[in-house]
Structure formats: C-alpha cells, structure tokens
Scaffold this motif. Structure first.
Motif, mmCIF file in Angstrom:
data_model
loop_
_atom_site.group_PDB
_atom_site.id
_atom_site.type_symbol
_atom_site.label_atom_id
_atom_site.label_comp_id
_atom_site.label_asym_id
_atom_site.label_seq_id
_atom_site.Cartn_x
_atom_site.Cartn_y
_atom_site.Cartn_z
ATOM 1 N N UNK A 103 0.823 -1.215 0.000
ATOM 2 C CA UNK A 103 0.000 0.000 0.000
ATOM 3 C C UNK A 103 0.857 1.266 0.000
ATOM 4 N N UNK A 104 1.981 1.222 0.686
ATOM 5 C CA UNK A 104 2.870 2.392 0.703
ATOM 6 C C UNK A 104 3.349 2.720 -0.709
ATOM 7 N N UNK A 105 3.819 1.706 -1.437
ATOM 8 C CA UNK A 105 4.288 1.922 -2.813
ATOM 9 C C UNK A 105 3.159 2.475 -3.676
ATOM 10 N N UNK A 106 1.993 1.927 -3.494
ATOM 11 C CA UNK A 106 0.836 2.372 -4.262
ATOM 12 C C UNK A 106 0.536 3.852 -4.028
ATOM 13 N N UNK A 107 0.558 4.261 -2.753
ATOM 14 C CA UNK A 107 0.263 5.662 -2.432
ATOM 15 C C UNK A 107 1.339 6.589 -2.973
ATOM 16 N N UNK A 108 2.582 6.145 -2.923
ATOM 17 C CA UNK A 108 3.673 6.946 -3.484
ATOM 18 C C UNK A 108 3.437 7.155 -4.984
ATOM 19 N N UNK A 109 3.045 6.099 -5.667
ATOM 20 C CA UNK A 109 2.810 6.199 -7.114
ATOM 21 C C UNK A 109 1.647 7.138 -7.415
ATOM 22 N N UNK A 110 0.598 7.038 -6.627
ATOM 23 C CA UNK A 110 -0.586 7.870 -6.864
ATOM 24 C C UNK A 110 -0.269 9.349 -6.640
ATOM 25 N N UNK A 111 0.496 9.650 -5.606
ATOM 26 C CA UNK A 111 0.893 11.043 -5.368
ATOM 27 C C UNK A 111 1.793 11.552 -6.497
#
Length: 191
Positions: A103-111
């Motif tokens: 989830x952390x990687x996902x949020x980084x990508x979305x930002x």
DNA sequence: TCACTGGCCACCT
DNA sequence: CAGGTGGCCAGTG
C-alpha cells in the motif's frame, strides 16, 4: 486454491522511434498496463525488462499505439493518461503476484502521478503528503515504479533541487525533464 | 525478531 | 561547494 493469474497472459508491444525502443506490457485478462520499459537501444532489452517479471508473455503489435503514446510523453508532449489503465492493485496473496507490492508503494505512485508535466516535486514532499518522514523509502518505492514515464517518477527530485537518482540513470532523468521544459543547470533545477 | 539497505534530508566542517 | 555524519523509516531476509 486456484490462482487467476494462471490464465493471465501479458501482451508486450514495442514501438521504435529515433533508434529507441519503448515497450509496454498489458494483461489480456484485465486489459490494464502491468509494466512499462524505459527506452532501450535494442528491442530485446526492452521486451526483457517487462517479460522477466511475468511467467507468460506474448510479443505482439496489438498495443503498439500505447507504446507510441509513452514515447511521446518521453519526448515531452503533455498527454493525459488515465490512472485507470494501470494495474495499481496490491494483493497480499503469495499465488497472485501484483506488480505493486505494498500500500505504501501504491500511495507513493498515486501522489507522484499528480505532478504536472514541466514541474517537479521533492521526495520529502511526497513523503509528507503521505504523513510520514520516510523520505528514503519514497525513493526506494519510486525506484521500483513499474510504470516509468507514465507515472512520472522522473519529476521527483532532491530537496536541494539536485536531480537525484533514476533507474535509467540520472542523464535520462535530466533528458526527460528537459523535454518537458524544465530548466537545469549543473544538475540543479532552476525555478 | 533484528539487523541491514536505500533514487533522502539536515546539519556540520 | 564538497564531503562526512547522524537521523528517518519502509522493505527485506
């Protein structure tokens, strides 16, 4: 337990321009992008960058138009790309492997996807958007970005406005940023 | 569990 | 400005 990924197949299409090869991998099951290769000098390297992460791949021209679009973004064209077309899901399962791991990687990508062309943000900025001080972890997550160019990790730079690292090398990062109109003098972003 | 490793940051010479 | 140091914390084995 049956894994849906068994019947999944990745179609890899490559577009060549100016001696550079751009490849994109798309799931025949979800029709979403599961991988993008940074430009390579040869088609085999470009395809390999995607195919080594997936067990069943097929090379085809089916999605060559998408590969071409990616090359145009690389050249600095401002093209709106739907986040919906990327496979950003995170599965915890051992059998079914997602390209985005946590989830952390996902949020980084979305930002990171929100950074407009021609502009930059810092690793610190992305971290603070997520409410954490894990600046380095942001860099690590972007280093694993499965969708380079489309998710513009090249627009994330150091707090002192120096270019910072890039999977394809800092020279490539600089080139893409300059294509987008960012001014850089001696490895530093000029505002 | 625990000890690394990092596409970083801030601060000090 | 360059180089070194300690700090931060998500992932990894």
């Amino acid at each position: 337990m049956k894994s849906t990924s068994i019947h999944d197949k990745i179609i890899i299409s490559t577009y060549k321009t100016d001696g550079l090869y751009f490849s994109v991998g798309i799931s025949s099951l979800t029709h979403r992008i599961v991988g993008i290769a940074l430009p390579h000098d040869g088609v085999s390297d470009s395809v390999a960058e995607i195919s080594r992460l997936h067990q069943e791949c097929e090379v085809s021209d089916e999605y060559i138009g998408i590969a071409k679009t990616i090359s145009r973004i690389y050249k600095g064209e401002k093209i709106n790309f739907e986040l919906e077309s990327l496979d950003l899901k995170v599965t915890g399962s051992k059998n079914i492997k997602s390209v985005v791991k946590t989830p952390f990687e996902r949020e980084v990508l979305i930002q990171t996807a929100k950074i407009p062309s021609g502009d930059v943000r810092t690793y610190k900025y992305i971290a603070e958007k997520l409410g954490t001080r894990a600046y380095r972890a942001v860099g690590t997550a972007l280093g694993k970005n499965p969708f380079p160019i489309v998710i513009p990790c090249h627009r994330v730079v150091k707090s002192n406005m120096k270019i910072g690292e890039y999977r394809g090398g800092s020279e490539m990062k600089k080139e893409i940023l300059e294509n987008e109109g960012v001014r850089i003098i001696r490895d530093r972003i000029i505002k």
